[in-house]
Design an enzyme around this catalytic site. Structure first.
Site, PDB file in Angstrom:
ATOM      1  N   GLY A  71      51.757  29.175  44.454  1.00  0.00           N
ATOM      2  CA  GLY A  71      52.433  29.953  43.407  1.00  0.00           C
ATOM      3  C   GLY A  71      53.451  30.889  44.040  1.00  0.00           C
ATOM      4  O   GLY A  71      53.223  31.402  45.127  1.00  0.00           O
ATOM      5  N   GLY A 128      49.535  30.661  50.586  1.00  0.00           N
ATOM      6  CA  GLY A 128      48.190  31.206  50.533  1.00  0.00           C
ATOM      7  C   GLY A 128      47.192  30.250  51.168  1.00  0.00           C
ATOM      8  O   GLY A 128      47.575  29.405  51.980  1.00  0.00           O
ATOM      9  N   ASP A 129      45.928  30.344  50.755  1.00  0.00           N
ATOM     10  CA  ASP A 129      44.899  29.542  51.434  1.00  0.00           C
ATOM     11  C   ASP A 129      45.098  28.040  51.234  1.00  0.00           C
ATOM     12  O   ASP A 129      44.835  27.250  52.145  1.00  0.00           O
ATOM     13  CB  ASP A 129      43.486  29.998  51.032  1.00  0.00           C
ATOM     14  N   ASP A 161      47.481  37.646  45.148  1.00  0.00           N
ATOM     15  CA  ASP A 161      46.021  37.851  45.038  1.00  0.00           C
ATOM     16  C   ASP A 161      45.445  38.666  46.198  1.00  0.00           C
ATOM     17  O   ASP A 161      44.330  39.171  46.089  1.00  0.00           O
ATOM     18  CB  ASP A 161      45.294  36.500  44.994  1.00  0.00           C
ATOM     19  N   MET A 185      45.629  38.774  37.062  1.00  0.00           N
ATOM     20  CA  MET A 185      45.430  37.577  37.886  1.00  0.00           C
ATOM     21  C   MET A 185      44.599  37.942  39.117  1.00  0.00           C
ATOM     22  O   MET A 185      44.094  39.057  39.218  1.00  0.00           O
ATOM     23  CB  MET A 185      46.779  37.011  38.313  1.00  0.00           C
ATOM     24  N   GLY A 186      44.481  37.017  40.054  1.00  0.00           N
ATOM     25  CA  GLY A 186      43.748  37.302  41.297  1.00  0.00           C
ATOM     26  C   GLY A 186      42.750  36.239  41.698  1.00  0.00           C
ATOM     27  O   GLY A 186      42.077  36.382  42.725  1.00  0.00           O
ATOM     28  N   GLU A 188      40.830  38.123  36.180  1.00  0.00           N
ATOM     29  CA  GLU A 188      40.610  36.836  35.507  1.00  0.00           C
ATOM     30  C   GLU A 188      39.342  36.127  35.999  1.00  0.00           C
ATOM     31  O   GLU A 188      38.769  35.311  35.287  1.00  0.00           O
ATOM     32  CB  GLU A 188      41.828  35.915  35.695  1.00  0.00           C
ATOM     33  N   ARG A 214      41.694  45.191  21.857  1.00  0.00           N
ATOM     34  CA  ARG A 214      42.689  44.124  22.032  1.00  0.00           C
ATOM     35  C   ARG A 214      42.723  43.698  23.486  1.00  0.00           C
ATOM     36  O   ARG A 214      42.541  44.521  24.389  1.00  0.00           O
ATOM     37  CB  ARG A 214      44.083  44.625  21.676  1.00  0.00           C
ATOM     38  N   GLN A 238      53.125  39.248  36.419  1.00  0.00           N
ATOM     39  CA  GLN A 238      52.646  39.863  37.670  1.00  0.00           C
ATOM     40  C   GLN A 238      53.259  39.221  38.914  1.00  0.00           C
ATOM     41  O   GLN A 238      53.108  39.727  40.025  1.00  0.00           O
ATOM     42  CB  GLN A 238      51.120  39.727  37.771  1.00  0.00           C
TER      43      GLN A 238
HETATM   44  O1  F6P Z   1      47.413  32.505  43.344  1.00  0.00           O
HETATM   45  C1  F6P Z   1      48.352  33.134  42.556  1.00  0.00           C
HETATM   46  C2  F6P Z   1      48.029  32.984  41.108  1.00  0.00           C
HETATM   47  O2  F6P Z   1      49.004  33.685  40.357  1.00  0.00           O
HETATM   48  C3  F6P Z   1      46.624  33.409  40.696  1.00  0.00           C
HETATM   49  O3  F6P Z   1      46.473  34.788  40.586  1.00  0.00           O
HETATM   50  C4  F6P Z   1      46.469  32.668  39.386  1.00  0.00           C
HETATM   51  O4  F6P Z   1      45.112  32.430  39.125  1.00  0.00           O
HETATM   52  C5  F6P Z   1      47.194  31.378  39.642  1.00  0.00           C
HETATM   53  O5  F6P Z   1      48.100  31.619  40.708  1.00  0.00           O
HETATM   54  C6  F6P Z   1      47.954  30.864  38.441  1.00  0.00           C
HETATM   55  O6  F6P Z   1      48.490  29.621  38.757  1.00  0.00           O
HETATM   56  P1  F6P Z   1      49.594  28.885  37.892  1.00  0.00           P
HETATM   57  O7  F6P Z   1      50.926  29.433  38.288  1.00  0.00           O
HETATM   58  O8  F6P Z   1      49.435  27.447  38.251  1.00  0.00           O
HETATM   59  O9  F6P Z   1      49.304  29.159  36.456  1.00  0.00           O
END
Ligand code: F6P
Length: 397
Positions: free
Chosen positions: A29, A132-133, A157, A199-200, A252, A296, A304
């Protein structure tokens, strides 16, 4: 008299350099700061070492299909503050399990040999992978096939092992904090409980740091399964203490005790197909039904990850990019650059691949948050005296 040769400092650098041509790709991402790294790598390699630099488009897809973009001083000029990535990115394409449409069907095959050919065809001496990983796991598999790779830790993240900060995280925390600041005034005006989902993935860093920065009343993170009744008690207790609104940050990946993470969708051809999302709505609904407080859910989502990097991320990205270029020039491959305290250093990519750095339960951040009045939904001793507030009618319109 014999004329003395005018050797510039850069000639000396170039003479010691072990590489002639280096590739860069951005995988996974996107996040703010990718362009700042691309710029730092390119400027350092060209300016200091006279090394040719090319970018691969859309992460590993470009490496498999040999889709490239030449990187020069001109192409990386003016991108320091630009979000996203000028190379494009993909969190789906894996050379070892590469999906291609054939006759209307997606067929997966191992194209790692083709990927190695692209690398050789382009006469590359090294590849710098920003990711990332997931990206580092693929990079590690390509290293085993003989590719010279250097990693740069990217993700909002902040969940990469061996590094205290990935670039992009600071920007993300700032965006969420600003959202919380804005939500507080509307929550207070309407006496509502606002549940902000961040997110995260499987780590709670964004919710935790933005929650502290935004003064959240409750922070729910994957590392601490929560009891929803205790969260309701916080909402009730605040009303009985004349605080007629509550701000909750929920990562999340948060889940309640004995429960599962809420999955929004699965992306079949992604190395990690699970996409989390939806816990905010679940928590808000539970609170409204249990306490009568209008609640809400606000899902900040990809906001983000977008836009301009903070000054901190620009500096970090520049330091990472510079160090990665230096490692390439020194022929020191198989490493990922990282931040330890305030120092940039590097470790073997094997120490990062397929691992996730979650928030430790004894984190000083959790202690500081608790000490300043934030709950994590697992503090039964706090709520010995339950005070249910009178139900307020849910406002219309
Ligand atoms: O790893 C980065 C991230 O934004 C996460 O926080 C999130 O769960 C995921 O990527 C969302 O992925 P996508 O862009 O495929 O919806």
């Amino acid at each position: 008299m014999k004329k003395k040769k005018n050797t510039s400092a850069n000639d000396n650098f170039a003479a010691k350099c072990k590489v002639k041509k280096v590739g860069i790709l951005t995988g996974g991402g996107d996040c703010p700061g990718l362009n700042a790294v691309i710029r730092a790598v390119t400027k350092t390699l060209i300016g200091r070492y006279n090394v040719e630099v090319i970018g691969f488009k859309d992460g590993f897809r470009g490496l498999v299909l040999n889709q490239t973009k030449r990187l020069t001083y001109m192409t990386v000029s003016g991108i320091l503050d630009r979000g996203g990535t000028i190379l494009g990115s993909s969190n789906k394409d894996n050379p070892f399990h590469f999906g291609q449409m054939r006759n209307g069907r997606m067929i997966y095959s191992d194209l790692s040999r083709q990927t190695m050919q692209t690398y050789r065809k382009n006469n590359l001496d090294a590849l710098i992978c920003l990711g990332g990983d997931g990206t580092m796991s693929i990079a590690n598999d390509l290293i085993k096939k003989g590719m010279n790779i250097i990693g740069v830790p990217k993700t909002i993240d902040n969940d990469l092992m061996e590094t205290d900060r990935t670039f992009g995280f600071d920007t993300s925390v700032s965006i969420v904090t600003e959202a919380v600041d804005r939500l507080r005034t509307t929550a207070a005006s309407h006496h509502r409980c606002l549940v902000v989902e961040t997110m995260g993935r499987y780590a709670g860093w964004i919710a935790l740091e933005a929650g502290i920065a935004g003064g959240a009343d409750v922070i729910l993170i994957p590392e601490i399964p929560f009891n929803p009744s205790l969260v309701c008690d916080v909402v009730d207790s605040r009303f009985s203490h004349h605080k007629h609104y509550t701000i909750i940050l929920v990562a999340e990946g948060a889940k309640w005790e004995g429960g599962e993470m809420v999955v929004e969708r699965t992306v079949k051809d992604s190395p990690d197909p699970v996409r989390l999302g939806g816990i905010g709505k679940v928590v808000a609904t539970f609170i409204e039904e249990s306490t009568g407080v209008e609640s809400r859910a606000i899902v900040l989502g990809h906001v983000q990850r977008g836009g301009t990097p903070t000054a901190f991320d620009r500096v970090l990205a520049t330091r990472y990019g510079y160090r990665a270029a230096e490692l390439a020039a020194a022929g020191d491959f198989g490493k990922i650059v990282c931040l330890k305290g305030s120092d940039i250093t590097e470790v073997a990519i094997t120490r990062v691949a397929n691992k996730c750095r979650t928030v430790p339960l004894d984190s000083p951040l959790i202690k500081a948050a608790r000490a300043t009045g934030t709950y994590f939904g697992n503090e039964p001793e706090i709520y010995t005296k339950k005070r249910r507030r009178k139900r307020m009618p849910v406002e219309a319109g």
